[in-house]
Motif scaffolding. Structure first.
Motif, PDB file in Angstrom:
ATOM      1  N   ALA A 174      39.122  19.001  41.458  1.00  0.00           N
ATOM      2  CA  ALA A 174      39.878  19.898  42.524  1.00  0.00           C
ATOM      3  C   ALA A 174      39.505  20.926  42.610  1.00  0.00           C
ATOM      4  CB  ALA A 174      41.134  20.046  41.735  1.00  0.00           C
ATOM      5  N   ARG A 175      39.665  21.290  44.273  1.00  0.00           N
ATOM      6  CA  ARG A 175      38.883  21.366  45.570  1.00  0.00           C
ATOM      7  C   ARG A 175      40.021  23.089  45.199  1.00  0.00           C
ATOM      8  NH1 ARG A 175      41.155  17.772  50.064  1.00  0.00           N
ATOM      9  NH2 ARG A 175      42.754  17.886  48.390  1.00  0.00           N
ATOM     10  N   GLY A 176      39.132  23.993  45.374  1.00  0.00           N
ATOM     11  CA  GLY A 176      39.790  25.699  45.378  1.00  0.00           C
ATOM     12  C   GLY A 176      38.772  26.352  45.236  1.00  0.00           C
ATOM     13  N   LEU A 177      39.382  27.798  45.106  1.00  0.00           N
ATOM     14  CA  LEU A 177      38.294  29.126  44.225  1.00  0.00           C
ATOM     15  C   LEU A 177      38.158  28.976  43.106  1.00  0.00           C
ATOM     16  CD1 LEU A 177      37.228  31.156  45.611  1.00  0.00           C
ATOM     17  CD2 LEU A 177      39.258  32.692  44.266  1.00  0.00           C
ATOM     18  N   TYR A 178      36.611  28.486  42.924  1.00  0.00           N
ATOM     19  CA  TYR A 178      36.365  29.155  41.354  1.00  0.00           C
ATOM     20  C   TYR A 178      35.023  30.296  41.035  1.00  0.00           C
ATOM     21  CZ  TYR A 178      37.256  24.535  40.732  1.00  0.00           C
ATOM     22  OH  TYR A 178      38.134  22.763  41.168  1.00  0.00           O
ATOM     23  N   ARG A 179      35.563  30.703  40.349  1.00  0.00           N
ATOM     24  CA  ARG A 179      35.107  31.973  39.389  1.00  0.00           C
ATOM     25  C   ARG A 179      33.828  32.054  37.911  1.00  0.00           C
ATOM     26  NH1 ARG A 179      38.829  36.854  37.638  1.00  0.00           N
ATOM     27  NH2 ARG A 179      39.105  34.934  35.956  1.00  0.00           N
ATOM     28  N   SER A 180      32.545  32.558  38.600  1.00  0.00           N
ATOM     29  CA  SER A 180      32.138  32.785  37.447  1.00  0.00           C
ATOM     30  C   SER A 180      31.233  34.292  36.919  1.00  0.00           C
ATOM     31  CB  SER A 180      30.937  31.795  37.571  1.00  0.00           C
ATOM     32  OG  SER A 180      29.801  32.197  36.265  1.00  0.00           O
TER      33      SER A 180
ATOM     34  N   VAL B 270      29.582  29.908  33.719  1.00  0.00           N
ATOM     35  CA  VAL B 270      31.168  28.954  32.707  1.00  0.00           C
ATOM     36  C   VAL B 270      31.733  29.412  34.266  1.00  0.00           C
ATOM     37  CG1 VAL B 270      32.637  29.252  31.923  1.00  0.00           C
ATOM     38  CG2 VAL B 270      30.744  29.167  30.932  1.00  0.00           C
ATOM     39  N   PHE B 271      32.581  28.179  35.319  1.00  0.00           N
ATOM     40  CA  PHE B 271      33.173  28.331  35.995  1.00  0.00           C
ATOM     41  C   PHE B 271      34.145  27.962  35.747  1.00  0.00           C
ATOM     42  CE2 PHE B 271      28.917  27.528  38.064  1.00  0.00           C
ATOM     43  CZ  PHE B 271      28.604  28.847  38.735  1.00  0.00           C
ATOM     44  N   GLU B 272      35.596  29.001  36.522  1.00  0.00           N
ATOM     45  CA  GLU B 272      36.973  28.562  36.025  1.00  0.00           C
ATOM     46  C   GLU B 272      37.492  28.481  37.174  1.00  0.00           C
ATOM     47  OE1 GLU B 272      39.253  32.477  34.813  1.00  0.00           O
ATOM     48  OE2 GLU B 272      37.658  33.265  35.016  1.00  0.00           O
TER      49      GLU B 272
END
Length: 321
Positions: free
Chosen positions: A261-267, A276-278
């Motif tokens: 899925a495309r979007g905004l990820y945070r680690s 780890v990315f969410e």
């Protein structure tokens, strides 16, 4: 008359089994067909599909195995190790340079100039303007320590040479994050495999990490997508945000790959050995929406602005900031 028609039908069936392939479209029967080589006896649809797959393979889009470049790089590294163990020189083998090098007369009109590939991203050291990192569309990452006087490649052995974003960690410029996959919304804006981290990025011996692309369940959340921005917290090099959009794989190619899925990820642990990315919720309209860019609010990194790209779905024109 009816009996004769039945006999004729039986005769046609007999010919079909006696002469396999007679019903195929061939260049012998259709000599002016530009899509089928002369003398080839094969179903035209099968031939066109095989031809497209082979063209994709040559261009780096292996339709059956999307990780073909990754496997090729690993095989190259294995071969180099074996040569070194035998005391043989890689330079003394049968390798020859294929580039990159400027095209003597590329996309120029009314003049003749050498043309090279496009630069997609730049990162300038926060306190030394002589230090610049430049990402390219499909040629990897380069570094200059003398304001562009000379350049050196930084990640030629990476699993993707398509670069979408390059960012210094503001609080520790010896760390540089590189997002792979060109975020250009075109068919030749190739997708990437995730984020790379360069430690000791300003030294004579920079250290390139393994590709970073996993969530807490160890699923790959970046491969097959392009990264438009890597945003690093001003005071913490462990806290980064990554925006992803669609990437191409060549004109008319199909990878047969299920994209994340495309979007905004945070680690929260991007500087660790196994980040780890969410995925963060930006729009309620869809869990899979392209996010191209992101910036912190000046003076308050707890607030940020992101650009959400319009959905192609009907009645979802909710793109914007």
């Amino acid at each position: 008359m009816k009996f004769l028609k039945i006999l004729f039908a039986i005769a046609l069936v007999a010919i079909a089994f006696a002469v396999p392939g007679w019903w195929y479209i061939t260049a012998d029967r259709e000599s002016n067909d530009p899509d089928l080589p002369a003398g080839v006896k094969i179903d035209k649809g099968v031939y066109i599909a095989a031809r497209q797959e082979h063209i994709g393979l040559i261009r780096g889009a292996d339709t059956a195995k999307p990780d073909s470049r990754s496997r090729a790089i690993k095989e190259l590294e294995r071969s180099e190790r074996e040569l070194a163990e035998r005391g043989e020189s890689v330079q003394g083998s049968s390798w020859r340079s294929l580039g990159p090098a400027p095209i003597p007369n590329g996309q120029t009109v009314g003049r003749t100039d050498p043309v090279s590939g496009r630069v997609t991203s730049l990162a300038v050291h926060p306190s030394d303007p002589n230090i610049i990192f430049a990402g390219t569309a499909q040629g990897g990452l380069y570094r200059t320590l003398n304001a562009g006087g000379t350049w050196e490649p930084m990640m030629d052995n990476a699993l993707s040479l398509a670069i979408g974003a390059v960012t210094f960690a503001p609080s520790d410029p010896s760390i540089v994050y590189v997002g792979t996959g060109e975020a250009g919304f075109s068919l030749d804006s190739f997708f990437g495999v995730g984020v790379y981290r360069i430690n000791d990025a300003l030294s004579a011996n920079p250290v390139l990490s393994e590709v970073l692309n996993r969530n807490a369940a160890r699923a790959d959340v970046f491969s097959g997508r392009s990264i438009g921005k890597v945003l690093v917290h001003p005071n913490d090099p462990n806290l980064i945000y990554v925006t992803t959009i669609s990437g191409g794989a060549g004109l008319g190619s199909s990878t047969g790959f299920t994209f994340p899925a495309r979007g905004l990820y945070r680690s929260f642990n991007a500087a660790s050995p196994n980040p780890v990315f969410e995925k963060l919720n930006v729009s309620a309209a869809s869990a899979d929406r392209p996010v191209l860019d992101a910036v912190f609010e000046p003076g308050d990194p707890n607030r940020m602005f992101v650009t959400l790209v319009d959905s192609f779905a009907p009645n979802q024109n909710d793109g914007g900031v």
